[in-house]
Design a protein around this motif. Structure first.
Motif, PDB file in Angstrom:
ATOM      1  N   ALA A 202       0.873  -1.331   0.192  1.00 14.68           N
ATOM      2  CA  ALA A 202       0.024   0.021  -0.231  1.00 14.68           C
ATOM      3  C   ALA A 202       0.946   1.214   0.085  1.00 14.68           C
ATOM      4  O   ALA A 202       0.683   2.116  -0.674  1.00 14.68           O
ATOM      5  N   GLU A 203       1.938   1.248   0.726  1.00 12.94           N
ATOM      6  CA  GLU A 203       2.899   2.391   0.630  1.00 12.94           C
ATOM      7  C   GLU A 203       3.508   2.721  -0.501  1.00 12.94           C
ATOM      8  O   GLU A 203       3.844   3.741  -1.124  1.00 12.94           O
ATOM      9  N   VAL A 204       3.820   1.494  -1.268  1.00 15.33           N
ATOM     10  CA  VAL A 204       4.553   1.571  -2.514  1.00 15.33           C
ATOM     11  C   VAL A 204       3.362   2.324  -3.524  1.00 15.33           C
ATOM     12  O   VAL A 204       3.773   3.187  -4.293  1.00 15.33           O
ATOM     13  N   GLU A 205       2.110   1.662  -3.361  1.00 18.55           N
ATOM     14  CA  GLU A 205       1.015   2.066  -4.525  1.00 18.55           C
ATOM     15  C   GLU A 205       0.968   3.887  -3.967  1.00 18.55           C
ATOM     16  O   GLU A 205       1.105   4.580  -5.027  1.00 18.55           O
ATOM     17  N   ALA A 206       0.948   4.062  -2.923  1.00 20.12           N
ATOM     18  CA  ALA A 206       0.826   5.519  -2.459  1.00 20.12           C
ATOM     19  C   ALA A 206       1.858   6.294  -2.957  1.00 20.12           C
ATOM     20  O   ALA A 206       1.611   7.545  -3.632  1.00 20.12           O
ATOM     21  N   ARG A 207       3.263   5.613  -2.743  1.00 22.99           N
ATOM     22  CA  ARG A 207       4.209   6.614  -3.621  1.00 22.99           C
ATOM     23  C   ARG A 207       4.326   6.622  -4.863  1.00 22.99           C
ATOM     24  O   ARG A 207       4.508   7.932  -5.472  1.00 22.99           O
ATOM     25  N   ILE A 208       3.815   5.662  -5.487  1.00 24.42           N
ATOM     26  CA  ILE A 208       3.549   5.698  -7.073  1.00 24.42           C
ATOM     27  C   ILE A 208       2.550   6.750  -7.332  1.00 24.42           C
ATOM     28  O   ILE A 208       2.537   7.342  -8.483  1.00 24.42           O
ATOM     29  N   ARG A 209       1.306   6.845  -6.721  1.00 25.46           N
ATOM     30  CA  ARG A 209       0.342   7.930  -6.875  1.00 25.46           C
ATOM     31  C   ARG A 209       0.791   8.987  -6.973  1.00 25.46           C
ATOM     32  O   ARG A 209       0.835   9.848  -7.632  1.00 25.46           O
ATOM     33  N   ARG A 210       1.799   9.373  -5.660  1.00 26.74           N
ATOM     34  CA  ARG A 210       2.364  10.698  -5.559  1.00 26.74           C
ATOM     35  C   ARG A 210       3.331  11.113  -6.735  1.00 26.74           C
ATOM     36  O   ARG A 210       3.471  12.117  -7.100  1.00 26.74           O
ATOM     37  N   THR A 211       3.896   9.859  -7.181  1.00 25.35           N
ATOM     38  CA  THR A 211       4.955  10.188  -8.333  1.00 25.35           C
ATOM     39  C   THR A 211       4.179  10.482  -9.508  1.00 25.35           C
ATOM     40  O   THR A 211       4.299  11.604 -10.288  1.00 25.35           O
ATOM     41  N   PHE A 212       3.018   9.941  -9.762  1.00 26.17           N
ATOM     42  CA  PHE A 212       2.048  10.347 -10.910  1.00 26.17           C
ATOM     43  C   PHE A 212       1.876  11.706 -10.617  1.00 26.17           C
ATOM     44  O   PHE A 212       1.467  12.504 -11.599  1.00 26.17           O
ATOM     45  N   TYR A 213       1.271  12.313  -9.488  1.00 22.94           N
ATOM     46  CA  TYR A 213       0.861  13.596  -9.193  1.00 22.94           C
ATOM     47  C   TYR A 213       2.028  14.469  -9.521  1.00 22.94           C
ATOM     48  O   TYR A 213       1.686  15.367 -10.063  1.00 22.94           O
ATOM     49  N   TYR A 214       3.159  14.244  -8.959  1.00 19.35           N
ATOM     50  CA  TYR A 214       4.310  15.077  -9.204  1.00 19.35           C
ATOM     51  C   TYR A 214       4.643  15.243 -10.844  1.00 19.35           C
ATOM     52  O   TYR A 214       4.800  16.387 -11.465  1.00 19.35           O
ATOM     53  N   ILE A 215       4.512  14.319 -11.526  1.00 19.75           N
ATOM     54  CA  ILE A 215       4.980  14.164 -12.770  1.00 19.75           C
ATOM     55  C   ILE A 215       3.778  15.076 -13.760  1.00 19.75           C
ATOM     56  O   ILE A 215       4.029  15.759 -14.380  1.00 19.75           O
ATOM     57  N   GLY A 216       2.529  14.660 -13.346  1.00 19.85           N
ATOM     58  CA  GLY A 216       1.247  15.370 -13.758  1.00 19.85           C
ATOM     59  C   GLY A 216       1.353  16.763 -13.565  1.00 19.85           C
ATOM     60  O   GLY A 216       1.289  17.543 -14.449  1.00 19.85           O
ATOM     61  N   GLY A 217       1.857  17.241 -12.466  1.00 19.12           N
ATOM     62  CA  GLY A 217       1.908  18.519 -12.003  1.00 19.12           C
ATOM     63  C   GLY A 217       2.998  19.220 -12.860  1.00 19.12           C
ATOM     64  O   GLY A 217       2.782  20.438 -13.431  1.00 19.12           O
ATOM     65  N   ILE A 218       4.232  18.564 -12.796  1.00 16.13           N
ATOM     66  CA  ILE A 218       5.434  18.975 -13.828  1.00 16.13           C
ATOM     67  C   ILE A 218       4.921  19.153 -15.210  1.00 16.13           C
ATOM     68  O   ILE A 218       5.062  20.195 -15.831  1.00 16.13           O
ATOM     69  N   THR A 219       4.102  17.981 -15.692  1.00 15.63           N
ATOM     70  CA  THR A 219       3.894  18.341 -17.074  1.00 15.63           C
ATOM     71  C   THR A 219       2.630  19.349 -17.290  1.00 15.63           C
ATOM     72  O   THR A 219       2.718  20.148 -18.304  1.00 15.63           O
ATOM     73  N   LEU A 220       1.688  19.459 -16.404  1.00 17.58           N
ATOM     74  CA  LEU A 220       0.627  20.967 -16.526  1.00 17.58           C
ATOM     75  C   LEU A 220       1.394  22.037 -16.440  1.00 17.58           C
ATOM     76  O   LEU A 220       1.154  22.930 -17.033  1.00 17.58           O
ATOM     77  N   PHE A 221       2.602  22.180 -15.487  1.00 18.03           N
ATOM     78  CA  PHE A 221       3.197  23.209 -15.431  1.00 18.03           C
ATOM     79  C   PHE A 221       3.791  23.666 -16.914  1.00 18.03           C
ATOM     80  O   PHE A 221       3.943  24.817 -17.604  1.00 18.03           O
ATOM     81  N   ALA A 222       4.590  22.452 -17.240  1.00 17.29           N
ATOM     82  CA  ALA A 222       5.137  22.706 -18.686  1.00 17.29           C
ATOM     83  C   ALA A 222       4.380  23.066 -19.703  1.00 17.29           C
ATOM     84  O   ALA A 222       4.609  23.757 -20.549  1.00 17.29           O
ATOM     85  N   LEU A 223       3.259  22.448 -19.677  1.00 17.18           N
ATOM     86  CA  LEU A 223       2.051  22.531 -20.646  1.00 17.18           C
ATOM     87  C   LEU A 223       1.748  24.348 -20.645  1.00 17.18           C
ATOM     88  O   LEU A 223       1.344  25.002 -21.646  1.00 17.18           O
ATOM     89  N   GLY A 224       1.353  24.436 -19.316  1.00 15.51           N
ATOM     90  CA  GLY A 224       1.171  26.097 -19.021  1.00 15.51           C
ATOM     91  C   GLY A 224       2.184  27.096 -19.735  1.00 15.51           C
ATOM     92  O   GLY A 224       1.907  28.092 -20.367  1.00 15.51           O
ATOM     93  N   LEU A 225       3.437  26.624 -19.568  1.00 14.13           N
ATOM     94  CA  LEU A 225       4.401  27.462 -19.836  1.00 14.13           C
ATOM     95  C   LEU A 225       4.310  27.541 -21.584  1.00 14.13           C
ATOM     96  O   LEU A 225       4.431  28.662 -22.117  1.00 14.13           O
ATOM     97  N   VAL A 226       4.096  26.114 -22.117  1.00 13.52           N
ATOM     98  CA  VAL A 226       3.996  26.302 -23.632  1.00 13.52           C
ATOM     99  C   VAL A 226       3.082  26.850 -24.100  1.00 13.52           C
ATOM    100  O   VAL A 226       2.969  27.956 -24.989  1.00 13.52           O
ATOM    101  N   PHE A 227       1.755  26.911 -23.457  1.00 16.44           N
ATOM    102  CA  PHE A 227       0.593  27.526 -23.798  1.00 16.44           C
ATOM    103  C   PHE A 227       0.765  29.219 -23.786  1.00 16.44           C
ATOM    104  O   PHE A 227       0.327  29.850 -24.500  1.00 16.44           O
ATOM    105  N   ALA A 228       1.553  29.628 -22.541  1.00 14.19           N
ATOM    106  CA  ALA A 228       1.632  31.080 -22.640  1.00 14.19           C
ATOM    107  C   ALA A 228       2.621  31.712 -23.507  1.00 14.19           C
ATOM    108  O   ALA A 228       2.320  32.514 -24.055  1.00 14.19           O
ATOM    109  N   SER A 229       3.678  30.711 -23.784  1.00 13.49           N
ATOM    110  CA  SER A 229       4.579  31.163 -24.534  1.00 13.49           C
ATOM    111  C   SER A 229       3.980  31.270 -26.182  1.00 13.49           C
ATOM    112  O   SER A 229       4.243  32.151 -26.713  1.00 13.49           O
ATOM    113  N   GLY A 230       3.320  30.050 -26.130  1.00 14.15           N
ATOM    114  CA  GLY A 230       2.282  30.087 -27.671  1.00 14.15           C
ATOM    115  C   GLY A 230       1.546  31.164 -28.006  1.00 14.15           C
ATOM    116  O   GLY A 230       1.390  31.974 -28.949  1.00 14.15           O
TER     117      GLY A 230
END
Length: 477
Positions: A202-230
């Motif tokens: 369960a702890e591993v799954e929680a860490r994986i979910r947190r990793t997904f959230y981190y990657i998703g947040g970074i991706t969304l931030f990058a998308l925001g930068l791309v969108f803003a620069s675009g």
């Protein structure tokens, strides 16, 4: 019939945004999946290792319990005969007293399957349990007896916990007393081990979910930068495009006014004067006819006819300049040949024209563009080059079509002296850019100077032979 509504069709800016963001989204998803798979695989190996370590510790503990129990009654068992009931009774009493923790106890079964010792579950005592299985169908007592006959062994099965009455997984170590045909052993419930393993998973799954959230947040931030620069680039490019469009529109208007002025001058200075001459000649002939002077009528009539012929020639020349009919009827080669011949006649400059037969294979836009570029180049040579020789070459090849115009004039001034390209050169550049072609201008000044204008059109503007023949047939019919 349109399969996709208009409001679902992306525009050019949206297509660029999708083109920029789609690889980022795919890369983020791929990284997230890869991290999850690798993390889960690594964690599973670690959990398996932890589970094995915990089980090994439990099993070592059980082996020690059984060894201590045997040491506790070995002085009795070692001296007793196989049928010594008194010794057997003493051993069962010793084993019945050996209870530990909340659920630990020793059990004894004879090889017939009868339970002899079960201190925490006394309802089992003196009953035969051959064929007993757990809730999963795993044999219990029969397996105890089999392991005891072999000497010793481990067995895992589901069993009811004495302290709670709930079923849990147990690991048991069984030892055989061959002289008495007894199977003695003890077991330990490993639900705590399984709970630890489940908590780790369960702890591993929680860490994986947190990793997904981190990657998703970074991706969304990058998308925001791309969108803003675009958006910034899009707004900037749109402003530049609007400014260029306004400039181009103004230049179109200026070109229209310039062309109208040129045509007006041509009509006023040429056609108008000739027609005035025709009118005066006809008026003179009319007056002579009214006076009955028939012998002198022929002279003004001939003069009027001559002026009228010259006017017709001028009209044809102006019409040819506006839109040469030979370009539509015979193709680009004859049109350029007529243009160079007229240029040579008008200016006295020696002009050579060579071409490879195109068989009318250039599309309409390409023919018009090349003809207008040739017109502009010859006009510039006439006005500015002070050349004595001009050559024009037109040919097709594997990459498309090339038109090359060269003169031996004084060449173009340096870029810093020109202050930017002239209107004529800019018109040439824009015409060829609209057709995805290239325009090269090579110029040198001095006694051996001159200018070379080379236009290259891509192969996409050459029609297939069948289409070119059909187009020419339709125009001539």
């Amino acid at each position: 019939m349109r399969l996709i509504p208009d409001f679902l069709r992306p525009n050019y800016a949206q297509k660029l945004s999708l083109l920029a963001t789609l690889p980022l989204i795919i890369a983020g998803a791929a990284i997230a999946v890869l991290v999850a798979v690798q993390s889960r695989a690594l964690a599973e190996r670690e959990i398996k290792a932890l589970e094995q370590q915990l089980l090994q510790a439990k099993m070592a503990e059980l082996r020690n319990y059984v060894t201590q129990a045997r040491n506790g009654f070995s002085h009795i068992y070692g001296l007793a005969a196989p049928d010594d009931e008194e010794a057997k009774e003493k051993v069962t009493q010793i084993l019945s007293a050996m209870i530990y923790d909340r659920d630990g106890f020793f059990f004894v079964y004879d090889y017939e399957g009868t339970n002899l010792v079960s201190p925490r579950q006394t309802e089992f005592i003196n009953k035969n349990w051959r064929g007993l299985t757990d809730s999963r169908g795993t044999p219990v007592v029969d397996e105890f007896i089999r392991l005891a006959r072999q000497g010793a062994g481990w067995h895992t099965f589901m069993w009811e916990k004495p302290s709670t009455g709930e079923e849990a997984q147990m690991v048991a170590y069984v030892l055989g007393l061959q002289d008495w045909q007894w199977a003695i052993g003890t077991g330990v419930f490993i639900d705590d081990v399984l709970a630890s393993v489940a908590a780790s998973r369960a702890e591993v799954e929680a860490r994986i979910r947190r990793t997904f959230y981190y990657i998703g947040g970074i991706t969304l931030f990058a998308l925001g930068l791309v969108f803003a620069s675009g958006m910034v680039l899009n707004i900037r490019e749109r402003r530049l495009a609007d400014a260029k469009l306004k400039e181009l529109t103004q230049r179109v208007f200026d070109a229209q006014e310039e062309e109208r002025g040129r045509v007006a001058r041509e009509l006023h200075d040429g056609i108008s004067q000739l027609l005035v001459g025709v009118r005066y000649a006809l008026d003179n002939a009319r007056r002579r006819l009214s006076r009955g002077d028939f012998d002198r009528v022929e002279e003004p009539l001939n003069k009027g006819i001559s002026h009228l012929g010259t006017a017709i020639t001028e009209v044809r020349r102006i019409s040819r300049d506006l839109r040469p009919g030979v370009l539509d009827d015979l193709g680009l080669g004859p049109a350029l040949k007529a243009l160079t011949d007229d240029f040579a006649t008008r200016t006295g400059i020696e002009t050579r024209f060579s071409t490879v037969v195109f068989r009318n294979r250039l599309d309409g836009e390409a023919k018009i563009a090349l003809y207008r570029i040739a017109q502009e180049a010859l006009t510039n040579i006439e006005r500015h080059a002070e050349a004595t020789e001009v050559s024009m070459d037109l040919r097709g090849h594997a990459r498309g079509a090339t038109m090359r115009i060269s003169d031996n004039g004084r060449g173009l001034p340096a870029a810093q002296d020109r202050g930017g390209p002239g209107i004529g050169l800019r018109n040439m550049q824009e015409r060829i850019e609209q057709l995805d072609g290239t325009l090269r201008i090579l110029s040198s000044r001095g006694t051996q100077g001159g200018t070379v204008i080379e236009v290259l059109l891509p192969l996409s503007h050459l029609l297939p032979p069948g289409n070119a023949a059909n187009t020419a047939t339709k125009r001539l019919s």
